[in-house]
Design an enzyme around this catalytic site. Structure first.
Site, mmCIF file in Angstrom:
data_model
loop_
_atom_site.group_PDB
_atom_site.id
_atom_site.type_symbol
_atom_site.label_atom_id
_atom_site.label_comp_id
_atom_site.label_asym_id
_atom_site.label_seq_id
_atom_site.Cartn_x
_atom_site.Cartn_y
_atom_site.Cartn_z
ATOM 1 N N GLU A 201 75.202 -2.382 -95.814
ATOM 2 C CA GLU A 201 74.330 -1.362 -95.242
ATOM 3 C C GLU A 201 73.309 -2.070 -94.359
ATOM 4 O OE1 GLU A 201 72.010 1.048 -98.024
ATOM 5 O OE2 GLU A 201 71.669 2.462 -96.382
ATOM 6 N N CYS A 399 72.068 5.140 -97.858
ATOM 7 C CA CYS A 399 71.192 6.140 -97.255
ATOM 8 C C CYS A 399 71.370 6.179 -95.750
ATOM 9 C CB CYS A 399 69.744 5.832 -97.619
ATOM 10 S SG CYS A 399 69.408 6.127 -99.353
ATOM 11 N N GLU A 537 75.633 9.439 -103.006
ATOM 12 C CA GLU A 537 74.743 9.783 -104.117
ATOM 13 C C GLU A 537 73.885 11.024 -103.824
ATOM 14 O OE1 GLU A 537 70.866 6.894 -103.958
ATOM 15 O OE2 GLU A 537 72.644 5.950 -104.793
HETATM 16 O O1 AHR Z 1 71.327 0.031 -101.810
HETATM 17 C C1 AHR Z 1 70.123 0.587 -101.385
HETATM 18 C C2 AHR Z 1 70.135 2.104 -101.457
HETATM 19 O O2 AHR Z 1 70.271 2.505 -102.775
HETATM 20 C C3 AHR Z 1 71.278 2.786 -100.770
HETATM 21 O O3 AHR Z 1 71.045 2.996 -99.425
HETATM 22 C C4 AHR Z 1 71.378 4.097 -101.476
HETATM 23 O O4 AHR Z 1 72.670 4.603 -101.505
HETATM 24 C C5 AHR Z 1 70.825 3.800 -102.845
HETATM 25 O O5 AHR Z 1 69.842 4.676 -103.193
#
Ligand code: AHR
Length: 809
Positions: A201, A399, A537
Site C-alpha cells: 500500500e 484504505c 475491511e
Molecule cells: O495497513 C494499514 C491500514 O490498516 C490499511 O490501509 C487498512 O486496510 C487497515 O486499516
C-alpha cells in the site's frame, strides 16, 4: 450465547439504565440497580456498542441514546444522535445486548421509519448517579437473568483481555523442559501453495519517494493544498526558484497544459532557475546512469536554452546538459546523465536563458531500476521484497483502495497510460500519489517476481472512516463515512470500470481497447490475473452489501474464472466480522479477506483460531495482520509471536489460502503507521525481524502439510502454547521442512523423529532467529550440517524460531 439461571435468592426483576457520556465519547453504556437508586456499571463501565459513523475524532460519537426492547420478540433497539446539535442519527439492534447488528444512519426527520414495530417495554427518562458522575439516560425494568448474562459475558471478555495482555517476559518464565516432535510422514494434507504473499500500500511513502524510483518530487507540479493537512502543499511544493541569487516565487500556470489530467506546469523565466531536492535529497552514484526527461515548450518569443544540472550539497555540478526549447507545442526532451561523484543530498536545477519556457514532468530515474525497467522500481527495495519469495501481491491498498470519500476511491484507469496523462490522487495518508507507480507497474512487478497479482477495488463505498462527504451528499451530517456509497445511477459505470480492469489485465489487444492499452505500454501478453479483491475491511452495511453484490454478480457472469475476494471488517470478531462472513457465504465467494492487528498475547492464545473454521465456507485470505505492542515497535517478541501464529496458519493451510503482513514499507521520517515490515531511507534498507520471519516462511513453503505430534515433558497449558511446530514436505525435492518456535526463556531439548524415515545422512539447512525479546535488530543465523543419527536432537534456543530443511542426499 448464555442461558442464565436465576436462583431463589435473586430478584426477579431489576432496573437497567442506558446512557452515554454528555460529550458523546464512547458509546452506549449500561448500569443496573435493584432499586433505581444505587447503580452498578455493566461491562466494567465500557460501552457495549460504539458509533461507527464517520472519521475518528470529531465523529464516531453517541449522544442521547434511547434503548428500548420490543415486547413481541425481546429484541433491543437503540437510536442515538451523531452529534450534539446536528440532525444525523443512528440505529442499531441486538438480540441480547452482546452481539450488535450493523448500524444504520439517517436524518432525524426519518426517525419514525426506524422506530421498532410493535409495543416496547416502557422506559423512563431519568438522571442517575453512576460512580461519581450524574448521567442522563433511560431506565427500564428487566429480568435479573439478563443482568446476570451480561455480567458473565463481561467477565468472559475481561478474562480474554487478560490473556491478550500476556507478554513473553511475564508469562513464559518456565523451568526448562524437553520436547519430542514425532512427524507422521504418512499423514499429510494438501495446503495452499500461496500462503505467504505481500500487501503493498502507498502508506509511509511506500510508493512515491519509496519503491517508485522517481527521484524528483512533485515532478508534475500537481501537489495540491488538500494533499497534506498540516503543510498546505501547492503546485510549487518541493521546488525553489531563484533569480540570480534571490529567491523568487515559482510561476505556476494552467493555460495550455500538457494534459487535462496534469493541469499545472512551471514557467521558467529567462534568467531564473528552479531546483528540486527530491524526497529528502537525491541520491546519485558516480558513474551510474540516470534517465532525465522533461516536457517543454517555449512560452515567449524565441527559443529558450534550458540548462539542467545535477548538483551536490556542496554546490558542485556533478552532471550538466543543455536543451533548446523552441517549439510552441509541448515536446519531450530526454537524455542520460552520469554524475562525476557520489552524492546523497543532491538536487536538480533547471535554468533558462534566452526566452521563457514552460516545463512539466521533470523526471530523473536511475537506469538501474529493478529488472532495469523504465519508470521502474528502486532496485534494492524491490529486491528486498522479491527475497521474501511472495506468492502474490495485494495492491494498491488498504484504505488507499477504497479512499477517503467517493471522490478519493482509487480509480485504476487514472493510474495507467502515459505518465503525463495519469491522474494524481490525494493520498489519505496525508500526502500525494503521482501514480507513476500504477496498475501497469504493479502487474509488471508481480510478473517480475513470479507472484500472482491481487488488485483490490472499492466495493462502491469509500472507507468507513472517511472524513469527506460523498459528492451527492445531503446537507445533513449523515453524508459522511461510507454511507452514501457511489450513487446507484453511477454504479453501472463503476462496474464497467471493474470489468475493464480484467480486460486490461487479461484481454486480447486485437479485440479489447483496454488490452490494447496494456500492449501499448509494452506488455502485449496477458498478465494472467486470477484474483480480484472487492472492498477493504468495510462496514458490512446495506449500502455496502448492495453495491458489493452488483459488482460481484457482474464479475461472476462475465469472468467466472476470476476468484473474488470479499471482506469481513477490520477485526477478528464483532459485527462486521460476523455479518461479513454471513454475507460472503451467501455470496458464495471463494475467499474473504480478514484483517487483525493484535497483541502478542492474542497470537499466543489463538494458535487454534482456524482449526474450527468450516472448510465448506469461503476460504481465508489473512490480508493484514501484525503483532502490536505498546509503542508499536517491531521486536523479536512480536516476530516470534507471528512465527508461532503462522505454525497454526500452516496447519490450517487447507482453509487459509493466503496471508500478508501489514504494512509492508515505511520510509524513515515519513511514517504514519507502525510497526512495518521494512524500514528504509534513501540509501539503506532496514528489514525488521518480522521480515525475516516472513522470509523464512516464504522461502520454506510447500503445499503438503505433514501431521506431527509435539510432546512436552511439562504438561502445563503455558508450556503447550510456548513451543510450537509445523512440518511440510518440500515441493521440489525429497525434503522435510520443520519450523519450530520456542517462546520460553530456556533452551528446549528437542528430539525429532520421522515415522519410517531414517534421517542418517540427510543434509540439514538450518536458520535461526533468537535473542533478547526486546531487541529490534535480531537477524537470522544459518548453518548447514549432515544428520548422523536416525532421529535428530536439537536444542531450541530460548526465545527462538528455527527452520530446518532436511534434504535426502
Ligand atoms: O495497513 C494499514 C491500514 O490498516 C490499511 O490501509 C487498512 O486496510 C487497515 O486499516
Amino acid at each position: 450465547m448464555f442461558t442464565p439461571q436465576v436462583s431463589a435468592n435473586q430478584p426477579d426483576s431489576v432496573y437497567l439504565f442506558s446512557y452515554a457520556e454528555a460529550n458523546g465519547a464512547g458509546g452506549l453504556k449500561l448500569a443496573w440497580s435493584p432499586d433505581a437508586q444505587n447503580w452498578t456499571q455493566l461491562n466494567s463501565g465500557n460501552s457495549v456498542v460504539n458509533s461507527d459513523f464517520g472519521p475518528w475524532g470529531r465523529m464516531k460519537k453517541c449522544f442521547r441514546p434511547h434503548l428500548v426492547q420490543t415486547v413481541s420478540d425481546g429484541k433491543w433497539h437503540c437510536t442515538w444522535h451523531l452529534s450534539a446539535d446536528g440532525d444525523g442519527m443512528a440505529y442499531v439492534d441486538s438480540p441480547d445486548l452482546m452481539y450488535w447488528n450493523p448500524q444504520l444512519y439517517f436524518p432525524a426527520d426519518k426517525l419514525s421509519s426506524y422506530a421498532p414495530k410493535g409495543a416496547v417495554h416502557p422506559t423512563k427518562h431519568i438522571d442517575a448517579k453512576i460512580g461519581s458522575k450524574t448521567q442522563t439516560g433511560y431506565s427500564q425494568r428487566v429480568p435479573y437473568s439478563l443482568i446476570e448474562g451480561l455480567i458473565r459475558f463481561s467477565d468472559q471478555r475481561a478474562y480474554r483481555a487478560a490473556q491478550y495482555d500476556e507478554r513473553l517476559q511475564d508469562v513464559y518464565a518456565l523451568a526448562p523442559f524437553e520436547a519430542t516432535l514425532t512427524v507422521h510422514t504418512d499423514s499429510t494434507k494438501t495446503i495452499s501453495d500461496k500462503l505467504i504473499g505481500i500487501f503493498f500500500e502507498d502508506i509511509n511513502y511506500g510508493a512515491d519517494g519509496g519503491l517508485y524510483a522517481e527521484l524528483v518530487q512533485n515532478r508534475d507540479f500537481e501537489y495540491a493544498p488538500g494533499d497534506n493537512h498540516h503543510a498546505k502543499w501547492s503546485p510549487s511544493t518541493a521546488w525553489t526558484a531563484l533569480s540570480g541569487s534571490d529567491s523568487v516565487a515559482l510561476s505556476i500556470d494552467t493555460i495550455l497544459p500538457l494534459h487535462a489530467n496534469n493541469p499545472h506546469y512551471a514557467l521558467l523565466h529567462a534568467g531564473t532557475a528552479i531546483t528540486n531536492a527530491g524526497y529528502d535529497g537525491i541520491v546519485l552514484r558516480k558513474g551510474e546512469r540516470y534517465r532525465f526527461s522533461f516536457f517543454g515548450r517555449s512560452a515567449a518569443k524565441g527559443a529558450s536554452d534550458v540548462e539542467v544540472s545535477l548538483i551536490g550539497k556542496d554546490g558542485k555540478v556533478l552532471a550538466q546538459k543543455k536543451f533548446k526549447v523552441s517549439s510552441k507545442n509541448w515536446k519531450k526532451f530526454s537524455s542520460t546523465f552520469v554524475p562525476s561523484a557520489d552524492a546523497d543530498q543532491a538536487s536538480i536545477r533547471l535554468a533558462a536563458s534566452g526566452a521563457d519556457a514552460a516545463v512539466d514532468m521533470i523526471s530523473l530515474f536511475p537506469v538501474n531500476t529493478f529488472k532495469n525497467r523504465e519508470n521502474g522500481l528502486r532496485a534494492d527495495l524491490a529486491q528486498t521484497l522479491a527475497d521474501l519469495h511472495p506468492r502474490f501481491v495485494r495492491f494498491p491498498g488498504g484504505c488507499v483502495a477504497h479512499g477517503d470519500g467517493i471522490d478519493n476511491i482509487y480509480d485504476w484507469k487514472g493510474s495507467v497510460g502515459p505518465l503525463e496523462s495519469r491522474k494524481p490522487l490525494r493520498n489519505l495518508w496525508n500526502y500525494h500519489q503521482t501514480r507513476g507507480l500504477g496498475y501497469f507497474e504493479y502487474f509488471q512487478f508481480c510478473e517480475d517476481i513470479g507472484a500472482e497479482p491481487l488488485p483490490v477495488l472499492a466495493a462502491g463505498v469509500p472507507c468507513q472512516n472517511s472524513g469527506t462527504p460523498g459528492h451527492h451528499s445531503h446537507d445533513h451530517v449523515t453524508s459522511y463515512g461510507q454511507q452514501d456509497g457511489i450513487p446507484m445511477d453511477e454504479m453501472d459505470e463503476y462496474i464497467q470500470d471493474v470489468l475493464d480492469l480484467i480486460e486490461y489485465a487479461n484481454g486480447d489487444p486485437r479485440t479489447s481497447r483496454w488490452a490494447r492499452m496494456r500492449a501499448e505500454a509494452g506488455h502485449p501478453k496477458p498478465f494472467n490475473l486470477k484474483y480480484i479483491g472487492i472492498g477493504n475491511e468495510d462496514m458490512i452495511t446495506e449500502p455496502f452489501e448492495k453495491r458489493f453484490a452488483m459488482i460481484a454478480d457482474a464479475v461472476k457472469a462475465r469472468y467466472p474464472e476470476i476468484k473474488i475476494v470479499g471482506t469481513v471488517g477490520p477485526f477478528y470478531e464483532g459485527t462486521d466480522y460476523t455479518r461479513g462472513w454471513e454475507f460472503a457465504t451467501e455470496q458464495n465467494l471463494p475467499l474473504v479477506d480478514e484483517h487483525y492487528y493484535v497483541s502478542p498475547g492474542w497470537m499466543i492464545n489463538n494458535n487454534h483460531f482456524y482449526d474450527s473454521y468450516d472448510r465448506s465456507k469461503p476460504h481465508v485470505y489473512l490480508g493484514e495482520y501484525a503483532a502490536h505492542i505498546p509503542g508499536r515497535h517491531s521486536t523479536l517478541e512480536t516476530a516470534l509471536c507471528e512465527a508461532a501464529y503462522l505454525t497454526g496458519v500452516e496447519r490450517n493451510g487447507d482453509v487459509v489460502e493466503m496471508t500478508s503482513y501489514a504494512p509492508l514499507l515505511a520510509k524513515e521520517g515519513h511514517t504514519q503507521w507502525r510497526p512495518d515490515l521494512i524500514y528504509f531511507n534513501n540509501t539503506e534498507i532496514k528489514p525488521t525481524t518480522s521480515y525475516f520471519v516472513q522470509q523464512l516462511y516464504g522461502q520454506n513453503s510447500g503445499n503438503t502439510y505433514v501431521n506431527s505430534t509435539l510432546e512436552l515433558s511439562d504438561k502445563s497449558a503455558y508450556a503447550a502454547k510456548s513451543v510450537l511446530a509445523s512440518v511440510l514436505h518440500g515441493e521440489t525435492e525429497d525434503s522435510y521442512i520443520l519450523k519450530l518456535v520456542n517462546l520460553t526463556p530456556a533452551e528446549v531439548d528437542t528430539h525429532i523423529n520421522l515415522d519410517n524415515v531414517n534421517l542418517n545422512g540427510y543434509r540439514a539447512l538450518q536458520t535461526q532467529l533468537s535473542g533478547d525479546i526486546a531487541s529490534k535488530d535480531v537477524k537470522p543465523v544459518s548453518s548447514e550440517y549432515t544428520v548422523t543419527t536416525p532421529g535428530m536432537k536439537l536444542n531450541l534456543p530460548a526465545r527462538s524460531f528455527t527452520v530446518i530443511r532436511l534434504i535426502k542426499q
